[in-house]
Design an enzyme around this catalytic site. Structure first.
Site, mmCIF file in Angstrom:
data_model
loop_
_atom_site.group_PDB
_atom_site.id
_atom_site.type_symbol
_atom_site.label_atom_id
_atom_site.label_comp_id
_atom_site.label_asym_id
_atom_site.label_seq_id
_atom_site.Cartn_x
_atom_site.Cartn_y
_atom_site.Cartn_z
ATOM 1 N N HIS A 127 -3.116 1.791 -0.595
ATOM 2 C CA HIS A 127 -1.990 1.851 0.392
ATOM 3 C C HIS A 127 -2.636 2.412 1.731
ATOM 4 C CE1 HIS A 127 2.256 3.940 1.234
ATOM 5 N NE2 HIS A 127 1.823 3.013 2.005
ATOM 6 N N GLU A 165 -4.246 -0.644 3.223
ATOM 7 C CA GLU A 165 -3.024 -1.361 3.643
ATOM 8 C C GLU A 165 -2.577 -1.334 5.162
ATOM 9 O OE1 GLU A 165 0.887 -1.371 4.214
ATOM 10 O OE2 GLU A 165 0.977 -1.328 2.060
ATOM 11 N N HIS A 166 -2.271 0.121 5.369
ATOM 12 C CA HIS A 166 -2.048 0.684 6.830
ATOM 13 C C HIS A 166 -3.137 0.607 7.722
ATOM 14 C CE1 HIS A 166 1.894 3.261 6.288
ATOM 15 N NE2 HIS A 166 1.668 2.758 5.108
ATOM 16 N N GLU A 192 -3.621 7.444 9.549
ATOM 17 C CA GLU A 192 -2.770 6.859 8.560
ATOM 18 C C GLU A 192 -3.028 7.765 7.209
ATOM 19 O OE1 GLU A 192 -0.732 4.312 9.336
ATOM 20 O OE2 GLU A 192 -1.462 4.199 11.346
ATOM 21 N N GLU A 235 4.933 9.691 4.184
ATOM 22 C CA GLU A 235 5.594 8.405 3.031
ATOM 23 C C GLU A 235 5.751 8.757 1.974
ATOM 24 O OE1 GLU A 235 4.201 4.577 3.828
ATOM 25 O OE2 GLU A 235 5.204 3.717 2.142
HETATM 26 ZN ZN LIG Z 1 3.245 2.460 3.667
#
Ligand SMILES: [Zn+2]
Length: 1004
Positions: A76, A79-80, A152, A177
């Site tokens: 994740h 991915e960011h 991130e 998040e």
């Molecule tokens: Zn995310």
């Protein structure tokens, strides 16, 4: 979309080698009008699938298999982070730059439990290849700076950077998040099932990252994960749309230059099957003042077949649909009727995004001690179904639903290509046939044949995969009022533990690093860096608005709009009733009226029989409520016109929609007529069950969409249309549902009387507008069916004078059990036809992707920060999502206004803002969406000429005009209202310093 029912001609043959690619297979699928090409890049082994069709919204997606080794959120965070920038595009945040200045119709990235996908879509060829080029470079050759990892992923900071004695805290976008995700009962429930059904596989880890584990991830591990998995040899390219295959191959050959084949070990192991069932218990946060009663959810999950066994997967899909897919499903019905819980668990259904398929079912709103009873009821019901057999109509209805979904062109928030991509990965990612799940009509035919030869087909599925399958998990999810406090406390302990071991100079280093990160984030990319991104110019944009074909006619004296569109053999009928005069005491009941009418009995049939009829004859049947302001042609450029608004006019409609295959149009419209003219509201038990379901769903939606609830709470005091939106779908509606639920026994009679009054008042011809969407053949059939329907609808009842509620502006704080905040500040704004509207549209884009993105997301660490200008409802909103801050965010909103009123936008930024603003106006729609949009525009009085004026305004806006609009709109301090959804402690603390106090309310 043209009216081409056939597949594009085959342009490359199987076995051919072209641009370094070997064509492995070519197949035409006429039912979805696709010619499919499956290829392999000979040097790297990259796999490519192109679904060539006549859709001009082309989709480009790269996927990698990325099984997580732990729960630190590696896939994740990566991915960011890859989207931040590459050597060739060394921007701070390339993703956001692409969002800003392109005509992308979809630009995103997804982390799944075992794969990461990067899709982009555009309707413009040049834009498409620009986006694909940048996206590929970012993904394959990212810079992965330590600063990006810190921003991130996670980094340490001091709670008060000026005070070395203050607490250590963790910050990071993914970190926040996931804190939001870990506050949502639905996410926690899904996680418990996945992790515990597959304990010996990567699915036991959270690819998204658990807030507890994220801070232990190191920068080296992060870089190594990219090296290991992000290579063409481990990649799957999914391409969709009307660009010829050969053009894609030339492009791909170029971007794959320099890559060689490497060995990648990304295989997902299968979970060994269990010999005995298992059980697990988990907790989710609730507010301290909340009652603990009926807050537990009990789920039973099974691990089923391998996803690559597509025949079995399809049988399981149909069996699951028959068991729980409709109100008549025996398993759904047994659970609801048992009274052991309030409604079905939100994780109920089949899960196909895993190597081995899972099925889960359960009850929400129950008690922990009922878990065994619920499990027994589920197993007993399955045994009964296997023994007595399924009702044939249920299976037929499910087959019809699968066929319908395979045929319908759907473009909701996602492009249609994304829907097809999802089906492809169910098999492709695990080494199976990527096309196995695409040809629904053929697949359903095969199932019908098997069923005819073997009538006990589905009962055998129940036996084999549910009854004698010991790989079963009982999962109990209980409420915990101490959950958040415990997590806070354990986090604080850990942090103070770390801090205690650190010498003063180490703490000073943390402070300096965090400060350095902030100044890194604050520096803007230089003009030469920004110039490296390929870009569209305003002069390249389409000048003319796209229109939706609309004819106005009269059917039996009722106004009808018809939209002649290619719908792939599906017809859509909307019936919109005027509800603008419904008295205030009845307005809040409208959502329940819609729910009950479409889910209860009618015309002598009970709800179960109706549910079967709906599944057999329609592709969907539902109701919605819609309200908006009229386009105001008298609006003045004088700012008083914006802040005044006392004489605002609005419209309100209750819309029933049914969709059907052409062969079922008559039957589907009959169902609608039966419901409207002979709907039966007498079944109290059913009514209570539907009420519980609606209440629980709305309650569960608060945390995942807290920013929208906050926006509704604030907007409700500013415009009648927004007031209705809040009353029908916000906190007020939730309160009504909860109160009604608690006192159902005493209040049901009075409540039913209200609904009957409403029914009588609303479902009449004089209130009605009809809306018909299909091709010529379908429209003719729809008109005939509508005539028959109107003949049954009572006359009379034109709408009376507008019902106008009293609006009371007030800042509120709503206490929710969450570790993050949702901060909304909403202002009144002009409607579409106002001369300022086009500039405000561009301003909202510029603020969202510029100032707010930078200060709330990049620097603040929130998952999202944005503003939304809603000219339909006359609102301008600042919003934050999964935000660690509250007061700081309100400050950011204030400063945002200062900036746009004081500083003129640069030429480059203006160009990007205009391109992006046009992109949002040109979002493609599916046929159903186009028909409905045309109807709503008609209600709002918005003509194509108005839309053209608005578009011209956007295209021609100048920097001076933007600034002037900002000054005229923001400076008179238009009435603004704040609403914050956050933990109660946060709200109380905020009130200690806020000049205008928040009225603190609790979520019921
Ligand atoms: Zn995310």
């Amino acid at each position: 979309m043209t009216q081409n029912h056939k597949c594009p001609a085959i342009t490359i043959s199987q076995g051919d080698s072209r641009s370094g690619f070997m064509m492995r297979r070519v197949e035409q699928i006429p039912e979805i009008r696709v010619t499919a090409y499956e290829m392999e890049h000979e040097r790297t082994g990259a796999r490519v699938l192109h679904l060539h069709c006549d859709d001009r919204e082309n989709l480009y997606a790269i996927a990698f298999r990325t099984p997580p080794p732990d729960s630190t959120g590696l896939p994740h965070i990566l991915e960011h982070s890859v989207l931040a920038g590459s050597e060739r595009y060394p921007l701070k945040d390339a993703f956001n730059e692409l969002l800003k200045g392109t005509l992308q119709t979809f630009l995103n990235a997804f982390t799944y439990p075992d794969k990461t996908i990067y899709p982009v879509a555009s309707q413009v060829r040049v834009d498409y290849f620009n986006l694909a080029r940048v996206y590929t470079d970012l993904v394959l050759r990212p810079r992965l700076l330590p600063q990006t990892f810190a921003q991130e992923g996670h980094h340490l900071d001091l709670a008060d950077p000026k005070d070395p004695g203050s607490d250590l805290i963790v910050s990071g976008i993914v970190y926040n998040e996931m804190k939001g995700a870990y506050s949502s009962p639905d996410s926690l429930m899904y996680k418990a099932l996945q992790e515990n059904l597959y304990p010996d596989t990567p699915y036991a880890c959270d690819s998204g990252g658990s807030p507890e584990a994220i801070p232990s991830l190191t920068y080296e591990q992060f870089k190594a994960f990219h090296r290991a998995y992000y290579s063409p040899s481990n990649a799957y390219w999914f391409l969709y749309g009307d660009i010829p295959t050969a053009d894609h191959l030339i492009f791909l050959e170029e971007i794959l230059a320099g890559f060689e084949r490497v060995q990648v070990d990304s295989g997902i192991p299968s979970q060994p099957r269990w010999d005995v069932p298992s059980a697990v218990r988990g907790y989710y946060p609730v507010a301290k003042a909340e009652s603990m009663q009926k807050k537990t959810t009990v789920n039973v999950g099974w691990m089923l077949s391998e996803n690559t066994d597509h025949d079995t997967a399809l049988l399981l899909q149909i069996t699951a649909g028959a068991l729980v897919g409709s109100a008549a499903g025996p398993l759904r019905k047994a659970l609801i009727d048992s009274g052991l819980g309030e409604d079905l668990s939100p994780v109920t259904g089949l899960e196909r995004d895993l190597k081995q398929i899972a099925f889960a079912v359960g009850l929400r709103g129950t008690e922990p001690q009922k878990a065994q009873q619920i499990e027994k009821l589920i197993l007993d019901t399955l045994r009964r179904v296997a023994g007595d057999g399924f009702d044939r109509e249920l299976i037929e209805g499910t087959l019809h639903q699968v066929e319908f979904q395979g045929k319908e062109i759907q473009r909701g928030t996602f492009p249609y290509g994304i829907t097809l991509m999802g089906r492809v990965f169910h098999t492709w990612l695990y080494g199976g046939d990527p096309l196995a799940g695409l040809n629904f009509p053929r697949l359903i035919e095969a199932v019908r044949r098997r069923w005819a030869e073997h009538p006990a087909l589905f009962e055998d599925v129940v036996r084999k995969w549910f009854l004698v399958n010991p790989h079963r998990l009982l999962s109990v999810m209980e409420p915990s009022p101490g959950y958040l406090d415990e997590q806070e406390a354990s986090f604080r302990n850990r942090m103070s533990g770390i801090k205690a071991t650190l010498p003063a100079d180490a703490i000073e280093k943390i402070r300096r690093d965090a400060e350095a990160l902030k100044s890194f984030q604050a520096q803007a990319d230089g003009p030469e860096t920004l110039a490296c991104l390929p870009r569209l110019n305003v002069r390249d944009l389409e000048r003319t608005v796209e229109t939706i074909p609309t004819e106005r006619m009269s059917i039996g004296g009722v106004t009808a709009l018809t939209h002649e569109l290619f719908t792939n053999g599906i017809a859509y009928l909307d019936m919109a009733f005027d509800i603008s005069d419904i008295p205030e005491d009845l307005q809040p009941c409208l959502p329940l009226l819609g729910k009950f009418m479409t889910n209860m009995g009618a015309a002598g049939l009970d709800y179960e029989q109706m549910a079967k009829r709906i599944a057999l004859k329609t592709g969907g049947f539902g109701s919605s409520l819609s309200a908006g302001l009229f386009a105001d042609r008298e609006a003045q450029t004088d700012h008083k016109a914006i802040t005044g608004f006392s004489e605002e006019k609005h419209w309100q409609k209750m819309i029933f929609r049914v969709s059907a295959l052409y062969r079922h149009i008559g039957d589907a419209v009959d169902i609608l007529a039966d419901v409207l003219t002979a709907g039966d509201l007498s079944d109290e038990t059913r009514m209570r069950d539907l009420l519980a379901e609606k209440k629980n769903r709305l309650h569960a939606a608060v945390i995942p969409s807290g920013h929208l609830f906050a926006k509704r709470s604030a907007g409700a005091s500013l415009s009648v249309a927004a007031f209705r939106d809040e009353q029908w779908s916000g906190k007020t509606q939730l309160e009504l549902l909860t109160n009604l639920m608690h006192a159902f026994g005493d209040r049901k009679e009075a409540f039913r009387d209200k609904l009957i009054r409403l029914k009588d008042l609303i479902f009449r011809r004089e209130r009605l507008t009809l809306n018909l969407t299909a091709d010529t053949e379908g429209l003719a059939m729809l008109v005939r069916a509508a005539q028959a329907l109107l003949a049954r609808l009572p006359m009379g009842g034109p709408a009376g004078p507008l019902s106008v509620p009293e609006l009371k502006p007030r800042d509120t704080g709503v206490a929710i059990p969450a570790q993050v905040c949702y901060v909304a500040k909403v202002m009144k704004a002009p409607t579409y036809t106002d001369p300022l509207a086009a500039s405000l549209w561009v301003l909202s884009r510029q603020l969202s992707s510029g100032y707010l993105y930078k200060h709330i997301r990049v620097q603040g660490g929130a998952y999202g920060g944005m503003c939304q200008y809603d000219p339909m409802n006359g609102l301008f909103a600042f919003l934050s999502y999964r935000d660690p801050h509250l007061l700081t965010t309100l400050d950011v909103y204030r400063r945002a206004v200062d900036i746009v009123t004081r500083e003129k936008i640069s030429v480059e930024d203006l160009e990007k803002a205009v391109v992006g603003a046009i992109g949002t106006l040109d979002r493609p729609m599916d046929p159903a969406g186009r028909g409905l949009t045309a109807l709503i525009r008609t209600f709002a009085g918005l003509t194509d000429a108005d839309r053209q004026t608005f578009r011209d305004g956007v295209l021609n806006v100048t920097a001076d005009q933007l600034q002037e609009t900002a000054v005229r709109y923001f400076e008179p301090a238009a009435a603004s209202v704040v609403a914050v959804y956050a933990a109660e402690e946060r709200l109380t603390r905020a009130n200690e310093v806020l000049p205008a106090k928040l009225t603190i309310e609790r979520l019921s």
